[in-house]
Scaffold this motif. Sequence first.
Motif, PDB file in Angstrom:
ATOM      1  N   LEU A  70     -83.971  71.695 -35.220  1.00 34.38           N
ATOM      2  CA  LEU A  70     -83.675  70.294 -35.513  1.00 34.38           C
ATOM      3  C   LEU A  70     -84.155  69.897 -36.912  1.00 34.38           C
ATOM      4  N   ALA A  71     -85.337  70.380 -37.308  1.00 34.57           N
ATOM      5  CA  ALA A  71     -85.858  70.040 -38.636  1.00 34.57           C
ATOM      6  C   ALA A  71     -84.994  70.645 -39.740  1.00 34.57           C
ATOM      7  N   SER A  72     -84.590  71.896 -39.569  1.00 33.79           N
ATOM      8  CA  SER A  72     -83.761  72.550 -40.596  1.00 33.79           C
ATOM      9  C   SER A  72     -82.384  71.897 -40.679  1.00 33.79           C
ATOM     10  N   LEU A  73     -81.839  71.457 -39.539  1.00 34.70           N
ATOM     11  CA  LEU A  73     -80.548  70.760 -39.565  1.00 34.70           C
ATOM     12  C   LEU A  73     -80.670  69.437 -40.311  1.00 34.70           C
ATOM     13  N   GLU A  74     -81.706  68.669 -40.003  1.00 36.21           N
ATOM     14  CA  GLU A  74     -81.904  67.390 -40.686  1.00 36.21           C
ATOM     15  C   GLU A  74     -82.078  67.589 -42.190  1.00 36.21           C
ATOM     16  N   LEU A  75     -82.857  68.582 -42.577  1.00 34.35           N
ATOM     17  CA  LEU A  75     -83.074  68.841 -44.007  1.00 34.35           C
ATOM     18  C   LEU A  75     -81.788  69.266 -44.696  1.00 34.35           C
TER      19      LEU A  75
END
Length: 514
Positions: free
Chosen positions: A219-224
Amino acid sequence: MQNRPDLPRSAINPQLVWTGFIAMCVGMFMAILDVQVVATSLPTIQSALDIDPDQMSWIQTSYLIAEVVAIPLTGFLTRLLSMRWLFVTAIALFVFASIGCATSGSFGELVAWRVLQGFSGGTLIPSVFSAVFILFPNERQAVATTIAGVLAVLAPTVGPIVGGWLTETYSWHWLFLINIVPGIVSALVAGRFLPRQRIDFSELRHLDGLSLVMMATALASLELSLKEAPTSGWTSLYVMSLLALFIASGCFFVWRGLRQARPVIDLHNFQDRNFLVGSVLSFVLGIGLFGSVYLMPVFPAFIRGHNALEIGATMLVTGIAQLVTAPIAVALEKRVDARLLSVAGFALFAVGLGMSAFQDPRSDFGAMFWPQIIRGVAIMFCLLPPTRLALGTLSPDRIPDASGLFNLMRNLGGAIGIALIDTIIYTRSEPLGQKLWERLQSGDAETAAFIGAPAQIMAGHMGAFDANATAVLDPLIQTAASVEAMNEAWLSIAILTGCAILFLPLARKIEPPQ
């Protein structure tokens, strides 16, 4: 009516249940409002803390990443702490983090507090929507969903005017300090009136730490990646690396989660056809809802030069339309098939979005009025019926996990919608500007009127312009090109929102609550 968990005698009193639920809604409202009020005052915060302009977006991004990681964990945290103690703990941490944000003296300190604020605030939204189907009988769920839904969509609407007023009247610190009193009150009231259920620490023994890490990484890598793609390019090494990390960690999380007896998040909820359709609708609503709230202030701010208070006053039109429509939505939701209401809602919302795709550089409040009215009327029909489709037929023990996934889909849709909007604005403005120059050079009167070109420059003109005329026309063309790019963005999210209707025939009919 579905079977529900055994509740203490105090929770059977409807007035006590409603009091606790309203307290939860207040906490949720403050968490959603916080994102928008901070967004309007980022330049003030930047100046006060001497933050590098390239780092400013992290004040919002850190919050959003922490929030999107927390949302799907709501089910696990509810099983661990109980609904009552999860809310009280989350809102207490949110207040504590708000105080930390207000007293921050550096960029790093502020971002650290924003992470805690985002994580604690992220559990509040799904907790409220799961409470609707756990605390209330069928005949009360439409009213409860409407209260939660109105506050959830009203917060981003009133955010700009609240943020602008606080910053101009007091200081940026009050963007965070306003959370303290409502947060403490809602924690005390919810702690007193929500059903009392025991904390189950045995859930910690079943926590799959590796799955948790993989989910957070995905989720963090997608948001970034979605944040960086519009400016760095979708094919840049950094963005492609983040997307690859998202795919790898996400696939591993799904594979492991489907094999676990007690997964961190129960992905088997997607096997329920109505929940799957409802989640798709939530995702599409995120594109249109977050996209419109993001796009709406851009035009009056950068094209018309309005300040935060003026922008907020303009956006209040949507909020007023929502409030007026809410009782009608409740009445219809009790009598009409949720699928039909969803079709009407998403069709109307798509029309409202599409109406904003015909602005010119001189458009102002009058041109924005009716599109906002239509969107405000439609939003409640895009939120209430899909929520019932997704959660209304699930057993109570499945609702907390399902609510987390349902709300996560809306946030992910919003992140993708904003990334799409930014990509269109960044990549389309320049070629659209070139086309405007070509049309002006060919003597196109319609184009000259669109950009507001002075009549004395365009009278009988054909071919290239001299230096003086170019100096006058260039800023007009840049502004007009930005407007056309925004129009394309509005049209894109309108089309995507309309596509939600295609999924509704897949849903099973559920009986409206009586």
